[in-house]
Design a protein around this motif. Sequence first.
Motif, PDB file in Angstrom:
ATOM      1  N   VAL A   5       0.867  -1.172   0.017  1.00 17.55           N
ATOM      2  CA  VAL A   5      -0.088  -0.013   0.065  1.00 17.55           C
ATOM      3  C   VAL A   5       1.079   1.290  -0.143  1.00 17.55           C
ATOM      4  O   VAL A   5       2.076   1.195   0.568  1.00 17.55           O
ATOM      5  N   LEU A   6       0.283   2.214  -0.683  1.00 17.30           N
ATOM      6  CA  LEU A   6       1.076   3.449  -0.887  1.00 17.30           C
ATOM      7  C   LEU A   6       0.450   4.624   0.275  1.00 17.30           C
ATOM      8  O   LEU A   6      -0.651   4.695   0.380  1.00 17.30           O
ATOM      9  N   MET A   7       1.429   5.142   0.944  1.00 21.31           N
ATOM     10  CA  MET A   7       0.894   6.180   2.066  1.00 21.31           C
ATOM     11  C   MET A   7       1.574   7.648   1.432  1.00 21.31           C
ATOM     12  O   MET A   7       2.769   7.798   2.156  1.00 21.31           O
ATOM     13  N   PRO A   8       1.147   8.510   0.835  1.00 21.27           N
ATOM     14  CA  PRO A   8       1.941   9.853   0.565  1.00 21.27           C
ATOM     15  C   PRO A   8       1.671  10.604   1.780  1.00 21.27           C
ATOM     16  O   PRO A   8       0.453  10.676   2.314  1.00 21.27           O
ATOM     17  N   GLY A   9       2.696  11.496   1.975  1.00 22.08           N
ATOM     18  CA  GLY A   9       2.615  12.482   2.918  1.00 22.08           C
ATOM     19  C   GLY A   9       3.832  13.415   3.097  1.00 22.08           C
ATOM     20  O   GLY A   9       4.857  13.046   2.318  1.00 22.08           O
ATOM     21  N   ARG A  10       3.890  14.812   3.474  1.00 23.79           N
ATOM     22  CA  ARG A  10       4.981  15.718   3.347  1.00 23.79           C
ATOM     23  C   ARG A  10       5.807  15.103   4.984  1.00 23.79           C
ATOM     24  O   ARG A  10       7.152  15.302   4.827  1.00 23.79           O
ATOM     25  N   PHE A  11       5.223  14.525   5.833  1.00 21.02           N
ATOM     26  CA  PHE A  11       5.586  14.093   7.282  1.00 21.02           C
ATOM     27  C   PHE A  11       6.521  15.146   7.751  1.00 21.02           C
ATOM     28  O   PHE A  11       7.715  14.978   7.953  1.00 21.02           O
ATOM     29  N   GLN A  12       6.067  16.250   8.025  1.00 19.43           N
ATOM     30  CA  GLN A  12       6.603  17.706   8.613  1.00 19.43           C
ATOM     31  C   GLN A  12       6.268  17.918   9.757  1.00 19.43           C
ATOM     32  O   GLN A  12       5.627  19.009  10.113  1.00 19.43           O
ATOM     33  N   PRO A  13       6.628  17.249  10.757  1.00 24.04           N
ATOM     34  CA  PRO A  13       7.285  15.997  10.895  1.00 24.04           C
ATOM     35  C   PRO A  13       6.706  14.560  11.036  1.00 24.04           C
ATOM     36  O   PRO A  13       5.290  15.018  10.861  1.00 24.04           O
ATOM     37  N   PHE A  14       7.262  13.467  10.934  1.00 27.03           N
ATOM     38  CA  PHE A  14       6.325  12.363  11.063  1.00 27.03           C
ATOM     39  C   PHE A  14       6.123  12.272  12.398  1.00 27.03           C
ATOM     40  O   PHE A  14       6.870  12.290  13.462  1.00 27.03           O
ATOM     41  N   VAL A  36       7.586  10.324   0.410  1.00 24.55           N
ATOM     42  CA  VAL A  36       7.714  11.650   1.380  1.00 24.55           C
ATOM     43  C   VAL A  36       7.848  12.777   0.348  1.00 24.55           C
ATOM     44  O   VAL A  36       8.726  12.903  -0.505  1.00 24.55           O
ATOM     45  N   GLY A  37       6.618  13.205   0.367  1.00 23.16           N
ATOM     46  CA  GLY A  37       6.380  14.652  -0.778  1.00 23.16           C
ATOM     47  C   GLY A  37       7.201  15.575  -0.362  1.00 23.16           C
ATOM     48  O   GLY A  37       7.818  15.857   0.728  1.00 23.16           O
ATOM     49  N   SER A  38       6.900  16.768  -1.378  1.00 20.58           N
ATOM     50  CA  SER A  38       7.689  17.969  -1.335  1.00 20.58           C
ATOM     51  C   SER A  38       9.023  17.776  -1.047  1.00 20.58           C
ATOM     52  O   SER A  38       9.714  18.272  -0.295  1.00 20.58           O
ATOM     53  N   ALA A  39       9.749  16.690  -1.634  1.00 19.72           N
ATOM     54  CA  ALA A  39      11.104  16.177  -1.476  1.00 19.72           C
ATOM     55  C   ALA A  39      12.104  17.456  -1.965  1.00 19.72           C
ATOM     56  O   ALA A  39      13.327  17.257  -1.332  1.00 19.72           O
ATOM     57  N   GLN A  40      11.764  18.209  -2.624  1.00 24.67           N
ATOM     58  CA  GLN A  40      12.673  19.458  -2.934  1.00 24.67           C
ATOM     59  C   GLN A  40      12.395  20.658  -2.050  1.00 24.67           C
ATOM     60  O   GLN A  40      13.407  21.421  -2.315  1.00 24.67           O
ATOM     61  N   GLU A  41      11.897  20.357  -1.149  1.00 23.51           N
ATOM     62  CA  GLU A  41      11.560  21.534  -0.139  1.00 23.51           C
ATOM     63  C   GLU A  41      12.392  21.183   1.258  1.00 23.51           C
ATOM     64  O   GLU A  41      12.439  20.197   1.416  1.00 23.51           O
ATOM     65  N   LEU A  67      10.629  -2.662  12.021  1.00 22.11           N
ATOM     66  CA  LEU A  67       9.615  -2.455  10.712  1.00 22.11           C
ATOM     67  C   LEU A  67      10.432  -2.127   9.446  1.00 22.11           C
ATOM     68  O   LEU A  67       9.726  -1.959   8.266  1.00 22.11           O
ATOM     69  N   ARG A  68      11.502  -1.932   9.344  1.00 21.18           N
ATOM     70  CA  ARG A  68      12.328  -1.165   8.433  1.00 21.18           C
ATOM     71  C   ARG A  68      12.217  -2.272   6.986  1.00 21.18           C
ATOM     72  O   ARG A  68      12.097  -1.778   5.997  1.00 21.18           O
ATOM     73  N   ASN A  69      12.119  -3.530   7.266  1.00 22.21           N
ATOM     74  CA  ASN A  69      12.049  -4.563   6.271  1.00 22.21           C
ATOM     75  C   ASN A  69      10.633  -4.504   5.424  1.00 22.21           C
ATOM     76  O   ASN A  69      10.487  -5.265   4.488  1.00 22.21           O
ATOM     77  N   ARG A  70       9.768  -3.968   6.101  1.00 26.42           N
ATOM     78  CA  ARG A  70       8.430  -3.950   5.588  1.00 26.42           C
ATOM     79  C   ARG A  70       7.961  -2.491   4.880  1.00 26.42           C
ATOM     80  O   ARG A  70       6.809  -2.377   4.493  1.00 26.42           O
ATOM     81  N   VAL A  71       8.874  -1.364   5.120  1.00 24.27           N
ATOM     82  CA  VAL A  71       8.363   0.090   4.614  1.00 24.27           C
ATOM     83  C   VAL A  71       9.525   0.477   3.775  1.00 24.27           C
ATOM     84  O   VAL A  71      10.651   0.562   3.983  1.00 24.27           O
ATOM     85  N   TRP A  72       8.999   0.846   2.491  1.00 23.32           N
ATOM     86  CA  TRP A  72       9.853   1.557   1.410  1.00 23.32           C
ATOM     87  C   TRP A  72       9.663   3.053   1.800  1.00 23.32           C
ATOM     88  O   TRP A  72       8.493   3.450   1.978  1.00 23.32           O
ATOM     89  N   LEU A  73      10.731   3.586   1.675  1.00 22.35           N
ATOM     90  CA  LEU A  73      10.787   5.152   1.680  1.00 22.35           C
ATOM     91  C   LEU A  73      11.041   5.761   0.476  1.00 22.35           C
ATOM     92  O   LEU A  73      12.458   5.417   0.178  1.00 22.35           O
ATOM     93  N   ILE A  74      10.255   6.556   0.018  1.00 27.98           N
ATOM     94  CA  ILE A  74      10.542   7.027  -1.495  1.00 27.98           C
ATOM     95  C   ILE A  74      10.450   8.493  -1.238  1.00 27.98           C
ATOM     96  O   ILE A  74       9.287   9.141  -1.285  1.00 27.98           O
ATOM     97  N   PRO A  75      11.399   9.452  -1.659  1.00 27.32           N
ATOM     98  CA  PRO A  75      11.512  10.941  -1.980  1.00 27.32           C
ATOM     99  C   PRO A  75      10.628  11.218  -3.134  1.00 27.32           C
ATOM    100  O   PRO A  75      11.097  10.723  -4.250  1.00 27.32           O
ATOM    101  N   VAL A  76       9.802  12.382  -2.973  1.00 32.13           N
ATOM    102  CA  VAL A  76       8.979  12.481  -4.212  1.00 32.13           C
ATOM    103  C   VAL A  76       8.931  14.055  -4.372  1.00 32.13           C
ATOM    104  O   VAL A  76       8.259  14.625  -3.444  1.00 32.13           O
ATOM    105  N   PRO A  77       9.573  14.600  -5.278  1.00 33.39           N
ATOM    106  CA  PRO A  77       9.526  16.031  -5.525  1.00 33.39           C
ATOM    107  C   PRO A  77       7.973  16.444  -5.965  1.00 33.39           C
ATOM    108  O   PRO A  77       7.277  15.475  -6.688  1.00 33.39           O
ATOM    109  N   ASP A  78       7.595  17.566  -5.743  1.00 32.71           N
ATOM    110  CA  ASP A  78       6.382  18.096  -6.338  1.00 32.71           C
ATOM    111  C   ASP A  78       6.358  18.521  -7.841  1.00 32.71           C
ATOM    112  O   ASP A  78       7.602  18.899  -7.955  1.00 32.71           O
ATOM    113  N   ILE A  79       5.373  18.437  -8.642  1.00 27.40           N
ATOM    114  CA  ILE A  79       5.385  18.908  -9.841  1.00 27.40           C
ATOM    115  C   ILE A  79       4.388  19.765 -10.124  1.00 27.40           C
ATOM    116  O   ILE A  79       3.946  20.588 -11.112  1.00 27.40           O
TER     117      ILE A  79
END
Length: 173
Positions: A5-14, A36-41, A67-79
């Motif tokens: 499952v995908l869970m997008p967010g800025r996590f400012q902070p988590f 992890v959205g707004s990765a360019q910010e 839990l690290r082996n069950r969670v992918w962390l992907i930085p995603v910049p805004d477009i």
Amino acid sequence: MVRRVLMPGRFQPFHNGHYSALRSLLEEYDEAVLAVGSAQEGFTCQNPFTAGERLEMIDALLRRDGLRNRVWLIPVPDIRMPLAWTTHVLAMAPRVEAVASGNPHVLYIYKWAGLKTIELKLHEPYRYNGSRIRSVMLEGGEWRSLVPDIIAEYIDSVNGVERVRKVCSSGVY
């Protein structure tokens, strides 16, 4: 096949609300992808922490709790194009079968794009809210109980509260 499952967010902070939602998703899915959205910010009032810092703080929590082996962390910049953003996020992430969010706009776009969506039952959303936590930091209030302790330690290590105060008082938004 791995159920993901995908869970997008800025996590400012988590914060504890994010963590509660993630743990709930991991009860139903094998893995979760945190986009992890707004990765360019970074170093702005709305986005005081860089993508790298957010990845580090979340990673430390996941490692500590096994839990690290069950969670992918992907930085995603805004477009700045909502429909294109949905496919942009999906292109950056491993395959998922659903998207989970507490944001109705995000859910609407992913549902429109044909994906299964999950409306997160937010845990005390007024209390666990990134904007509110940053405001509490700005005002000198007690914010540590709103984030996992290892996240609070990380924020301290990068002088995060001082940063929030500086970037929010400088008019950088």
